[in-house]
Enzyme design. Structure first.
Site, mmCIF file in Angstrom:
data_model
loop_
_atom_site.group_PDB
_atom_site.id
_atom_site.type_symbol
_atom_site.label_atom_id
_atom_site.label_comp_id
_atom_site.label_asym_id
_atom_site.label_seq_id
_atom_site.Cartn_x
_atom_site.Cartn_y
_atom_site.Cartn_z
ATOM 1 N N TYR A 69 11.574 4.092 10.485
ATOM 2 C CA TYR A 69 10.306 4.671 10.005
ATOM 3 C C TYR A 69 9.193 4.353 10.998
ATOM 4 C CZ TYR A 69 6.525 5.718 6.658
ATOM 5 O OH TYR A 69 5.421 6.239 6.017
ATOM 6 N N LYS A 92 7.397 7.407 13.089
ATOM 7 C CA LYS A 92 5.990 7.700 12.772
ATOM 8 C C LYS A 92 5.102 7.466 13.996
ATOM 9 C CE LYS A 92 5.979 8.952 8.359
ATOM 10 N NZ LYS A 92 5.362 10.169 7.836
ATOM 11 N N SER A 147 1.480 7.110 9.445
ATOM 12 C CA SER A 147 1.440 5.919 8.585
ATOM 13 C C SER A 147 0.831 4.793 9.393
ATOM 14 C CB SER A 147 2.867 5.533 8.177
ATOM 15 O OG SER A 147 2.898 4.204 7.683
HETATM 16 P P1 NDP Z 1 6.996 11.186 -1.897
HETATM 17 O O1 NDP Z 1 8.359 10.627 -1.713
HETATM 18 O O2 NDP Z 1 6.230 10.879 -3.124
HETATM 19 O O3 NDP Z 1 7.029 12.782 -1.682
HETATM 20 C C1 NDP Z 1 7.642 13.312 -0.573
HETATM 21 C C2 NDP Z 1 7.503 14.815 -0.605
HETATM 22 O O4 NDP Z 1 8.156 15.346 0.552
HETATM 23 C C3 NDP Z 1 8.174 15.448 -1.795
HETATM 24 O O5 NDP Z 1 7.495 16.644 -2.124
HETATM 25 C C4 NDP Z 1 9.568 15.767 -1.265
HETATM 26 O O6 NDP Z 1 10.167 16.774 -2.059
HETATM 27 C C5 NDP Z 1 9.219 16.220 0.145
HETATM 28 N N1 NDP Z 1 10.272 16.068 1.147
HETATM 29 C C6 NDP Z 1 10.980 14.972 1.470
HETATM 30 N N2 NDP Z 1 11.886 15.259 2.418
HETATM 31 C C7 NDP Z 1 11.731 16.568 2.716
HETATM 32 C C8 NDP Z 1 12.392 17.462 3.595
HETATM 33 N N3 NDP Z 1 13.394 17.056 4.369
HETATM 34 N N4 NDP Z 1 11.971 18.750 3.643
HETATM 35 C C9 NDP Z 1 10.957 19.179 2.846
HETATM 36 N N5 NDP Z 1 10.302 18.379 1.992
HETATM 37 C C10 NDP Z 1 10.699 17.087 1.919
HETATM 38 O O7 NDP Z 1 6.169 10.702 -0.595
HETATM 39 P P2 NDP Z 1 4.663 10.214 -0.423
HETATM 40 O O8 NDP Z 1 3.738 11.162 -1.083
HETATM 41 O O9 NDP Z 1 4.606 8.764 -0.729
HETATM 42 O O10 NDP Z 1 4.539 10.331 1.168
HETATM 43 C C11 NDP Z 1 4.156 11.522 1.814
HETATM 44 C C12 NDP Z 1 3.968 11.202 3.280
HETATM 45 O O11 NDP Z 1 3.018 10.153 3.424
HETATM 46 C C13 NDP Z 1 5.240 10.719 3.992
HETATM 47 O O12 NDP Z 1 5.314 11.276 5.278
HETATM 48 C C14 NDP Z 1 5.034 9.215 4.071
HETATM 49 O O13 NDP Z 1 5.717 8.662 5.147
HETATM 50 C C15 NDP Z 1 3.539 9.132 4.243
HETATM 51 N N6 NDP Z 1 2.957 7.861 3.852
HETATM 52 C C16 NDP Z 1 3.090 7.397 2.555
HETATM 53 C C17 NDP Z 1 2.506 6.186 2.186
HETATM 54 C C18 NDP Z 1 2.598 5.650 0.802
HETATM 55 O O14 NDP Z 1 2.253 4.466 0.577
HETATM 56 N N7 NDP Z 1 3.014 6.420 -0.182
HETATM 57 C C19 NDP Z 1 1.788 5.366 3.174
HETATM 58 C C20 NDP Z 1 1.711 5.946 4.489
HETATM 59 C C21 NDP Z 1 2.278 7.139 4.796
HETATM 60 P P3 NDP Z 1 11.781 17.017 -2.067
HETATM 61 O O15 NDP Z 1 12.405 15.674 -2.239
HETATM 62 O O16 NDP Z 1 12.006 17.958 -3.200
HETATM 63 O O17 NDP Z 1 12.091 17.624 -0.746
#
Ligand code: NDP
Length: 262
Positions: free
Chosen positions: A156, A160, A143
């Site tokens: 976070y 990260k 991130s």
């Molecule tokens: P979402 O919350 O939309 O999706 C997260 C995904 O990860 C889901 O599929 C969730 O499914 C899964 N997940 C969460 N925890 C676990 C776990 N312990 N084991 C397996 N799967 C897991 O997140 P985003 O798409 O927004 O973010 C994805 C990545 O991008 C993250 O690492 C985030 O930090 C990073 N990011 C996001 C930004 C943004 O603005 N959106 C900006 C910068 C970085 P389930 O809950 O069913 O496990």
């Protein structure tokens, strides 16, 4: 441009929604076969079936918590069953909200397991598969907060940042096996989770959640807008391909002008 990704095996964590789902679709559109992981099996299985049908690739859903040893082992085993992985996208993760003074050790540990140890354990299990297949690509979704913190989420920011350094360190260790490791630092990406949060925060003040999101974009991004998951996924897909063959051990920012340094 042919990216040469047809028939590759790609493992993507956090693939049931948001950025991970967009990366899965992007790779499937290029003909890659998928191993998709998330904790919630139902949503993941539905997306895996949809993607497989839409793009004519195979997509295996693994319901697994990447923050646990058992979860990473299940993902490694699913990749092995397909003959081994060529691409690993460590994407699963989530934001936090706390102060350093108040957050307990357990919370620090949970984010360390989710953002760092998942990547460590998956690398240990999947890099040997890649080596046997002649090489591969590992990408980390950190991130912009890894280098430019948002002050409400210290855990976070720190975890990260550690993931970004892990990516750099791993890249040197694995390049002799023709495995390219890189990191991507995104800015504001409009995922369903952002919309849910905006709706919650504005529920008692008129419900103008779109106005709230615009104010966040105005405050942080020079472009004054969020990026779409697809805009970010395009970069992951390119970095996964041989077209990015000289990209090794770097971090690429995709942030709409949010980064305030050079
Ligand atoms: P979402 O919350 O939309 O999706 C997260 C995904 O990860 C889901 O599929 C969730 O499914 C899964 N997940 C969460 N925890 C676990 C776990 N312990 N084991 C397996 N799967 C897991 O997140 P985003 O798409 O927004 O973010 C994805 C990545 O991008 C993250 O690492 C985030 O930090 C990073 N990011 C996001 C930004 C943004 O603005 N959106 C900006 C910068 C970085 P389930 O809950 O069913 O496990």
């Amino acid at each position: 441009m042919d990216l040469g990704l047809k028939g590759k095996i790609a493992v993507i964590t956090g693939a049931s929604v948001g950025i991970g789902l967009a990366i899965a679709e992007g790779l499937a559109a290029e003909g890659s076969n998928l191993v998709l992981a998330a904790r919630g099996g139902e949503r993941l299985e539905a997306e895996a079936a949809r993607i497989a049908g839409k793009y004519g690739v195979s997509a295996t859903a693994v319901a697994a918590d990447v923050a646990t040893v058992a979860g990473t082992e299940a993902i490694i085993a699913a990749a092995a069953e397909k003959g081994g992985a060529d691409i690993l996208i460590n994407n699963a993760g989530t934001g936090s909200n706390e102060t350093v003074m108040e957050a307990p050790d357990e919370k620090w540990q949970a984010y360390w397991d989710l953002h760092v140890m998942a990547a460590v354990r998956l690398a240990r299990g999947i890099a040997p598969q890649m080596k046997r297949r002649g090489g591969g690509v590992i990408l980390h979704n950190a991130s912009i907060c890894a280098v430019q913190p948002l002050w409400y989420e210290p855990i976070y920011n720190v975890s990260k940042s550690a993931l970004m350094m892990f990516s750099k360190t791993l890249s040197t260790e694995l390049i002799p096996d023709n495995i390219r490791v890189n990191c991507v630092n995104a800015g504001l990406i409009l995922t369903p989770d952002w919309i849910k949060t905006a709706k919650q925060l504005t529920a008692e003040s008129g419900g103008n959640w779109e106005g709230y999101l615009q104010s966040v974009a105005n405050e942080h991004a020079a472009s004054k807008r969020f990026g779409t998951p697809e805009e970010l996924a395009n970069v992951f897909v390119f970095l996964s391909s041989e077209r990015a063959s000289y990209c090794i051990g770097s971090t690429y920012f995709v942030d709409g002008g949010m980064l305030k340094t050079i």
